[in-house]
Design a protein around this motif. Structure first.
Motif, short mmCIF file in Angstrom:
data_model
loop_
_atom_site.label_atom_id
_atom_site.label_comp_id
_atom_site.label_asym_id
_atom_site.label_seq_id
_atom_site.Cartn_x
_atom_site.Cartn_y
_atom_site.Cartn_z
N THR A 185 8.72 31.49 -15.34
CA THR A 185 9.41 30.27 -14.89
C THR A 185 10.32 29.70 -15.97
OG1 THR A 185 7.54 29.73 -13.45
CG2 THR A 185 9.07 27.94 -13.98
N ASP A 186 9.79 29.60 -17.20
CA ASP A 186 10.53 28.95 -18.28
C ASP A 186 11.39 29.90 -19.10
OD1 ASP A 186 9.16 26.73 -17.43
OD2 ASP A 186 7.70 26.76 -19.07
N GLY A 187 11.05 31.19 -19.06
CA GLY A 187 11.79 32.15 -19.87
C GLY A 187 11.30 32.25 -21.30
N ASP A 188 10.26 31.49 -21.63
CA ASP A 188 9.71 31.53 -22.99
C ASP A 188 8.24 31.16 -22.97
OD1 ASP A 188 9.27 28.67 -23.17
OD2 ASP A 188 11.41 28.43 -23.46
N VAL A 189 7.59 31.38 -24.10
CA VAL A 189 6.20 30.94 -24.30
C VAL A 189 6.14 30.20 -25.62
CG1 VAL A 189 5.09 32.75 -22.94
CG2 VAL A 189 5.58 33.15 -25.35
N ARG A 190 5.06 29.44 -25.81
CA ARG A 190 4.89 28.66 -27.04
C ARG A 190 3.50 28.90 -27.62
NH1 ARG A 190 8.87 24.43 -27.32
NH2 ARG A 190 10.17 24.48 -25.45
N THR A 191 3.44 28.87 -28.94
CA THR A 191 2.15 28.94 -29.60
C THR A 191 1.45 27.59 -29.43
OG1 THR A 191 2.93 28.11 -31.74
CG2 THR A 191 3.18 30.48 -31.33
N LEU A 192 0.19 27.50 -29.86
CA LEU A 192 -0.53 26.23 -29.74
C LEU A 192 0.08 25.14 -30.59
CD1 LEU A 192 -4.29 27.33 -29.61
CD2 LEU A 192 -2.66 27.05 -27.75
N TRP A 193 0.89 25.52 -31.58
CA TRP A 193 1.59 24.53 -32.40
C TRP A 193 3.01 24.27 -31.88
CZ3 TRP A 193 -2.78 26.28 -34.64
CH2 TRP A 193 -3.48 25.39 -35.46
N GLY A 194 3.35 24.86 -30.74
CA GLY A 194 4.63 24.56 -30.11
C GLY A 194 5.79 25.44 -30.53
N ARG A 195 5.55 26.46 -31.37
CA ARG A 195 6.66 27.35 -31.74
C ARG A 195 7.02 28.22 -30.55
NH1 ARG A 195 6.60 32.09 -34.14
NH2 ARG A 195 4.39 31.91 -34.65
N ARG A 196 8.32 28.34 -30.29
CA ARG A 196 8.82 28.92 -29.04
C ARG A 196 9.37 30.32 -29.26
NH1 ARG A 196 14.22 28.09 -27.26
NH2 ARG A 196 14.55 28.52 -25.04
N ARG A 197 9.10 31.22 -28.28
CA ARG A 197 9.70 32.56 -28.29
C ARG A 197 10.20 32.89 -26.90
NH1 ARG A 197 6.72 38.42 -29.47
NH2 ARG A 197 8.58 39.70 -29.14
N GLN A 198 11.42 33.28 -26.82
CA GLN A 198 11.98 33.69 -25.53
C GLN A 198 11.50 35.09 -25.16
OE1 GLN A 198 16.23 33.04 -26.40
NE2 GLN A 198 16.18 31.37 -24.91
N ILE A 199 11.26 35.30 -23.86
CA ILE A 199 10.80 36.60 -23.36
C ILE A 199 11.79 37.08 -22.28
CG2 ILE A 199 8.84 37.94 -22.50
CD1 ILE A 199 8.00 36.51 -24.94
#
Length: 303
Positions: A185-199
């Motif tokens: 849906t978002d095109g990315d995921v985030r770590t528990l600390w909020g760091r973002r990586r696009q997939i």
């Protein structure tokens, strides 16, 4: 003999011939850390790569014995215990997996007991090995085909193992599905600390590329969070050592391990401080983190 020759020649060409040439006039080796290479967020090491110094084979481990503390100092190795599985238990909020860590059980034996539905004392090394492969396979998105290949078993049997695991730890299965859906849906995921990586792989037309994207989505949350934790631990340990007035210093980060150099008389205080700061990164979350610490004059002895 061919396999033996390959192992020996690799160790010679990669380490024994190369490392002495990279040492400075004090016989110290200085690696270069790269911040933005590994997509999971981990630091990578180059020239030389200190993160792939062998540990899995008895002969390879001897290479670590070549790395010594500057006399009379000693090395302190502090290694997070099964950090990714603890992160998985927290992120998935799986009560059964959390409880295994809370009780301080061997997670692979406990998992084998759950999956094979036998008492822990009945688990043999082969069963534990399969459970270990499944535990880490789930984190890395291992398919039934991949598990079958690694365990050298039929694909149907591998699928049964994975299905049994997900049945015993249902929140893990739900976490994986929810993470993949959110990433689509978002095109990315985030770590528990909020760091973002696009997939971007999740939107590929090719099925294999899309399934790779699904594995990356789940793995990034787990391994990416583990990368955040080790970096925060580095900052906390360095700051706490400086503020405490100790001369112990952080030398190296290797995946989930931090390596320090310390005067012998500082070891008790340094051990307490290092463990406190590494565990403290995760404070307030369940299951708790655990750190394995060793001390020695060489890296091999400390590890």
């Amino acid at each position: 003999k061919i396999e033996r020759w390959r192992e020996l020649s690799t160790l010679i060409k990669t380490y024994l011939d190369v490392l002495p040439e990279l040492a400075d006039e004090r016989s110290r080796i200085h690696t270069t850390f790269l911040q933005a290479v590994a997509q999971t967020g981990r630091l990578s090491s180059t020239n030389p790569n200190m993160q792939n110094v062998p540990i899995r084979t008895s002969l390879g481990r001897e290479i670590r014995g070549c790395f010594e503390a500057e006399p009379p100092k000693v090395l302190i190795s502090a290694d997070y215990s099964q950090i990714e599985l603890r992160v998985l238990a927290h992120a998935a909020d799986d009560s059964a997996l959390k409880e295994i860590f809370r009780r301080g059980e061997d997670v692979h034996t406990a998992t084998a007991s759950q999956v094979f539905r036998v008492a822990p004392e009945e688990i043999d090394p082969g069963m534990r090995s399969k459970a270990k492969m499944i535990n880490y396979g789930i984190v890395y998105g291992l398919s039934d085909y991949g598990l079958a290949d690694r365990l050298n078993i039929p694909r149907e049997e591998a699928k049964e193992f994975i299905d049994a695991y997900l049945e015993r730890f249902p929140r893990v299965a739900a976490f994986m599905a929810e993470t993949i859906e959110q990433a689509k849906t978002d095109g990315d995921v985030r770590t528990l600390w909020g760091r973002r990586r696009q997939i971007p792989e999740l939107r590929a037309r090719n099925y294999q590329v899309r399934t790779q994207g699904e594995r990356l989505a789940v793995n990034t949350v787990i391994q990416g969070t583990a990368a955040d934790i080790i970096k925060l631990a580095m900052v906390r340990c360095a700051k706490a050592l400086r503020e405490s007035g100790l001369s112990t210093r952080l030398l190296l980060t290797i995946h989930d391990e931090l390596l320090f150099e310390a005067p012998p008389d500082e070891v008790p205080a340094a051990l307490e401080l290092i463990e406190r700061e590494m565990v403290g990164v995760w404070e307030g979350r369940e299951p708790p983190m655990a750190v394995d610490i060793g001390v020695g004059t060489t890296w091999l002895e400390a590890k």
